[in-house]
Design a protein around this motif. Structure first.
Motif, PDB file in Angstrom:
ATOM      1  N   VAL A   1       0.601  -1.360  -0.151  1.00  0.00           N
ATOM      2  CA  VAL A   1      -0.039  -0.128   0.012  1.00  0.00           C
ATOM      3  C   VAL A   1       0.783   1.350   0.519  1.00  0.00           C
ATOM      4  O   VAL A   1       2.201   1.519   1.211  1.00  0.00           O
ATOM      5  CB  VAL A   1      -0.909  -0.252   1.299  1.00  0.00           C
ATOM      6  N   GLU A   2       0.424   2.094  -0.505  1.00  0.00           N
ATOM      7  CA  GLU A   2       1.386   3.410  -0.837  1.00  0.00           C
ATOM      8  C   GLU A   2       0.767   4.471  -0.498  1.00  0.00           C
ATOM      9  O   GLU A   2       0.296   5.056  -0.433  1.00  0.00           O
ATOM     10  CB  GLU A   2       1.762   3.521  -2.882  1.00  0.00           C
ATOM     11  N   THR A   3       1.026   5.215   1.185  1.00  0.00           N
ATOM     12  CA  THR A   3       0.293   5.823   1.093  1.00  0.00           C
ATOM     13  C   THR A   3       1.139   7.120   0.904  1.00  0.00           C
ATOM     14  O   THR A   3       1.786   7.766   0.011  1.00  0.00           O
ATOM     15  CB  THR A   3       0.882   5.945   2.913  1.00  0.00           C
ATOM     16  N   ASP A   4       0.762   8.524   1.705  1.00  0.00           N
ATOM     17  CA  ASP A   4       1.802   9.665   1.374  1.00  0.00           C
ATOM     18  C   ASP A   4       2.684  10.220   1.177  1.00  0.00           C
ATOM     19  O   ASP A   4       3.305  10.765   0.366  1.00  0.00           O
ATOM     20  CB  ASP A   4       0.456  10.609   1.832  1.00  0.00           C
ATOM     21  N   ASP A   5       2.799   9.236   2.083  1.00  0.00           N
ATOM     22  CA  ASP A   5       4.823   8.903   2.576  1.00  0.00           C
ATOM     23  C   ASP A   5       5.589   8.209   2.450  1.00  0.00           C
ATOM     24  O   ASP A   5       6.823   8.029   2.458  1.00  0.00           O
ATOM     25  CB  ASP A   5       5.267  10.159   3.817  1.00  0.00           C
ATOM     26  N   GLU A   6       4.962   7.059   2.275  1.00  0.00           N
ATOM     27  CA  GLU A   6       5.744   5.414   2.594  1.00  0.00           C
ATOM     28  C   GLU A   6       4.961   4.144   1.878  1.00  0.00           C
ATOM     29  O   GLU A   6       3.831   4.127   1.440  1.00  0.00           O
ATOM     30  CB  GLU A   6       6.273   4.920   4.053  1.00  0.00           C
ATOM     31  N   ARG A   7       5.608   3.955   1.154  1.00  0.00           N
ATOM     32  CA  ARG A   7       5.004   2.014   1.261  1.00  0.00           C
ATOM     33  C   ARG A   7       4.748   1.067   2.112  1.00  0.00           C
ATOM     34  O   ARG A   7       5.866   0.863   3.135  1.00  0.00           O
ATOM     35  CB  ARG A   7       5.698   1.553  -0.162  1.00  0.00           C
ATOM     36  N   VAL A   8       3.711   1.163   2.622  1.00  0.00           N
ATOM     37  CA  VAL A   8       4.070  -0.321   3.842  1.00  0.00           C
ATOM     38  C   VAL A   8       3.343  -1.456   2.875  1.00  0.00           C
ATOM     39  O   VAL A   8       2.461  -1.921   2.544  1.00  0.00           O
ATOM     40  CB  VAL A   8       2.448   0.603   4.487  1.00  0.00           C
ATOM     41  N   THR A   9       4.120  -3.021   3.617  1.00  0.00           N
ATOM     42  CA  THR A   9       3.189  -3.554   2.901  1.00  0.00           C
ATOM     43  C   THR A   9       2.604  -4.295   3.866  1.00  0.00           C
ATOM     44  O   THR A   9       3.389  -5.081   5.560  1.00  0.00           O
ATOM     45  CB  THR A   9       5.001  -4.946   2.147  1.00  0.00           C
ATOM     46  N   VAL A  10       1.587  -5.516   3.942  1.00  0.00           N
ATOM     47  CA  VAL A  10       0.148  -5.769   5.149  1.00  0.00           C
ATOM     48  C   VAL A  10       0.416  -6.938   5.011  1.00  0.00           C
ATOM     49  O   VAL A  10       0.395  -7.481   3.457  1.00  0.00           O
ATOM     50  CB  VAL A  10      -0.976  -5.017   5.042  1.00  0.00           C
ATOM     51  N   SER A  11       0.409  -7.944   5.876  1.00  0.00           N
ATOM     52  CA  SER A  11       0.936  -9.895   5.448  1.00  0.00           C
ATOM     53  C   SER A  11      -0.884 -10.370   5.666  1.00  0.00           C
ATOM     54  O   SER A  11      -1.797  -9.573   6.268  1.00  0.00           O
ATOM     55  CB  SER A  11       1.699 -10.414   5.846  1.00  0.00           C
ATOM     56  N   ALA A  12      -1.317 -10.704   4.742  1.00  0.00           N
ATOM     57  CA  ALA A  12      -2.911 -11.178   5.147  1.00  0.00           C
ATOM     58  C   ALA A  12      -2.911 -11.790   6.896  1.00  0.00           C
ATOM     59  O   ALA A  12      -4.398 -10.713   6.933  1.00  0.00           O
ATOM     60  CB  ALA A  12      -3.380 -12.555   4.459  1.00  0.00           C
ATOM     61  N   GLY A  13      -2.183 -12.087   7.414  1.00  0.00           N
ATOM     62  CA  GLY A  13      -2.849 -12.106   8.820  1.00  0.00           C
ATOM     63  C   GLY A  13      -2.526 -11.087  10.366  1.00  0.00           C
ATOM     64  O   GLY A  13      -3.326 -11.511  10.922  1.00  0.00           O
ATOM     65  N   ASP A  14      -1.730 -10.105   9.270  1.00  0.00           N
ATOM     66  CA  ASP A  14      -2.183  -9.043  10.230  1.00  0.00           C
ATOM     67  C   ASP A  14      -3.167  -8.192   9.660  1.00  0.00           C
ATOM     68  O   ASP A  14      -3.289  -7.175  10.510  1.00  0.00           O
ATOM     69  CB  ASP A  14      -0.696  -8.094   9.259  1.00  0.00           C
ATOM     70  N   CYS A  15      -3.532  -8.855   8.552  1.00  0.00           N
ATOM     71  CA  CYS A  15      -5.124  -7.781   8.278  1.00  0.00           C
ATOM     72  C   CYS A  15      -6.477  -8.208   8.821  1.00  0.00           C
ATOM     73  O   CYS A  15      -7.182  -9.061   9.181  1.00  0.00           O
ATOM     74  CB  CYS A  15      -5.324  -7.696   5.920  1.00  0.00           C
ATOM     75  N   GLU A  16      -6.882  -6.923   9.556  1.00  0.00           N
ATOM     76  CA  GLU A  16      -8.406  -7.195  10.584  1.00  0.00           C
ATOM     77  C   GLU A  16      -9.584  -6.540   9.290  1.00  0.00           C
ATOM     78  O   GLU A  16     -10.332  -7.398   9.758  1.00  0.00           O
ATOM     79  CB  GLU A  16      -8.385  -6.605  11.690  1.00  0.00           C
ATOM     80  N   HIS A  17      -9.058  -5.849   8.296  1.00  0.00           N
ATOM     81  CA  HIS A  17     -10.294  -5.407   7.559  1.00  0.00           C
ATOM     82  C   HIS A  17      -9.343  -4.788   6.544  1.00  0.00           C
ATOM     83  O   HIS A  17      -9.168  -3.995   6.774  1.00  0.00           O
ATOM     84  CB  HIS A  17     -11.205  -4.363   8.475  1.00  0.00           C
ATOM     85  N   LEU A  18     -10.377  -4.974   5.396  1.00  0.00           N
ATOM     86  CA  LEU A  18     -10.323  -3.820   4.244  1.00  0.00           C
ATOM     87  C   LEU A  18     -10.785  -3.229   3.253  1.00  0.00           C
ATOM     88  O   LEU A  18     -12.314  -4.081   2.967  1.00  0.00           O
ATOM     89  CB  LEU A  18      -8.573  -4.634   2.996  1.00  0.00           C
ATOM     90  N   ARG A  19     -11.431  -2.139   3.402  1.00  0.00           N
ATOM     91  CA  ARG A  19     -11.690  -1.644   2.309  1.00  0.00           C
ATOM     92  C   ARG A  19     -11.635  -0.742   1.951  1.00  0.00           C
ATOM     93  O   ARG A  19     -10.635   0.761   2.399  1.00  0.00           O
ATOM     94  CB  ARG A  19     -13.181  -1.172   3.651  1.00  0.00           C
ATOM     95  N   PRO A  20     -12.420  -0.346   0.423  1.00  0.00           N
ATOM     96  CA  PRO A  20     -12.083   0.137  -0.320  1.00  0.00           C
ATOM     97  C   PRO A  20     -12.067   1.796  -0.097  1.00  0.00           C
ATOM     98  O   PRO A  20     -14.043   2.229   0.920  1.00  0.00           O
ATOM     99  CB  PRO A  20     -12.771   0.037  -1.863  1.00  0.00           C
ATOM    100  N   VAL A  21     -12.268   3.168   0.012  1.00  0.00           N
ATOM    101  CA  VAL A  21     -12.087   4.623   0.869  1.00  0.00           C
ATOM    102  C   VAL A  21     -12.587   5.269  -0.491  1.00  0.00           C
ATOM    103  O   VAL A  21     -11.645   4.903  -1.900  1.00  0.00           O
ATOM    104  CB  VAL A  21     -11.320   5.134   2.133  1.00  0.00           C
TER     105      VAL A  21
END
Ligand code: BTN
Length: 248
Positions: free
Chosen positions: A228-248
């Motif tokens: 995921v590219e945020t305003d200031d960094e690239r963050v890598t999220v593993s499936a195990g760490d994801c509690e919820h994902l939704r389009p915004v």
């Protein structure tokens, strides 16, 4: 039994009318040393989803759990989850619905142009093993196949609602064949997944224990983590760490 079921893939199918959870039964088989067994039930009375959620499993759905003993490193296990999502989406598409994948493992039907969706199927993977080797892996797949709208939780849909009923035996057969083909070549799983996803290119919000991440989902890594590219960094999220994902 695999032959009786008319399968090309090397799975023995164990069928039940009703069980608490096919994943639970598959775990027992795995602990007993089984491999390439698919536990199938018409109905689950205690179906489980990710993050301890309940999984609605009335008769008419496809509730199946696959036991495998792959020689892969635990870090590669998420690929099996992606492979199950790809296999499920492909077979659902054969049934005439526009099935797509929402990272990491939801099979959904797009609903309008705003990134909304309704959930058609989910995957729950459980494993046991040491740090360098997997002992066994159970991949549970739940598909809202021949279910009425009234039998579905909020935000869900079924193949029956979107198109028409499927032959569940044939559906499972195709699912196992596709899954078997994908697991033979791990390198082809992520490219196949990318072709079917609706998450890449979306602006998303991901809830994690470590805090939320908001940005554009730009890619998945070679083990299936979301970048995921945020305003200031690239963050890598593993499936195990994801509690919820939704389009915004
Ligand atoms: C999710 O999206 O949260 C995953 C749902 C997985 C449901 C399937 S149905 C077959 C197997 N048995 C279970 O109890 N769960 C999985």
């Amino acid at each position: 039994p695999a032959v009786e079921y008319g399968l090309e893939a090397p799975f023995t199918v164990e069928y039940h009318d009703a069980v608490a959870s096919t994943n639970e039964l598959a775990r027992e088989r795995a602990v007993d040393g089984a491999a390439n067994v698919a536990v199938l039930a018409d109905e689950q009375t205690g179906g489980r989803g990710r993050l301890e959620r309940e999984w609605n499993s009335p008769p008419g759905g496809v509730w199946v759990s696959i036991v495998t003993r792959p020689s892969i490193a635990p870090a590669q296990a998420p690929l099996y989850t992606l492979a199950a999502a790809v296999a499920t989406a492909r077979v659902a598409r054969e049934a005439g619905v526009d099935a797509r994948i929402k990272w990491p493992n939801d099979v959904v039907i797009p609903d309008g142009d705003d990134g909304d969706y309704r959930k058609l199927a989910g995957v729950l993977t459980e494993m046991e093993g040491e740090t360098d080797r997997i002992e066994w892996l159970v991949v549970g797949i739940g598909v809202n196949a021949n279910l009425d709208a009234g039998d579905l939780p909020e935000g869900a849909t079924s193949v029956r609602e979107e198109a028409s009923d499927v032959d569940r035996r044939r559906f499972v057969q195709r699912l196992l064949e596709e899954f078997d083909r994908l697991r033979e070549d791990l390198e082809r799983i992520v490219p196949a997944w990318r072709e079917l996803t609706l998450t890449i290119g979306q602006r998303v919000r991901v809830d994690r224990a470590a805090g939320e991440v908001v940005g554009e989902a730009v890619d998945v890594t070679d083990t299936g983590a979301l970048v995921v590219e945020t305003d200031d960094e690239r963050v890598t999220v593993s499936a195990g760490d994801c509690e919820h994902l939704r389009p915004v």
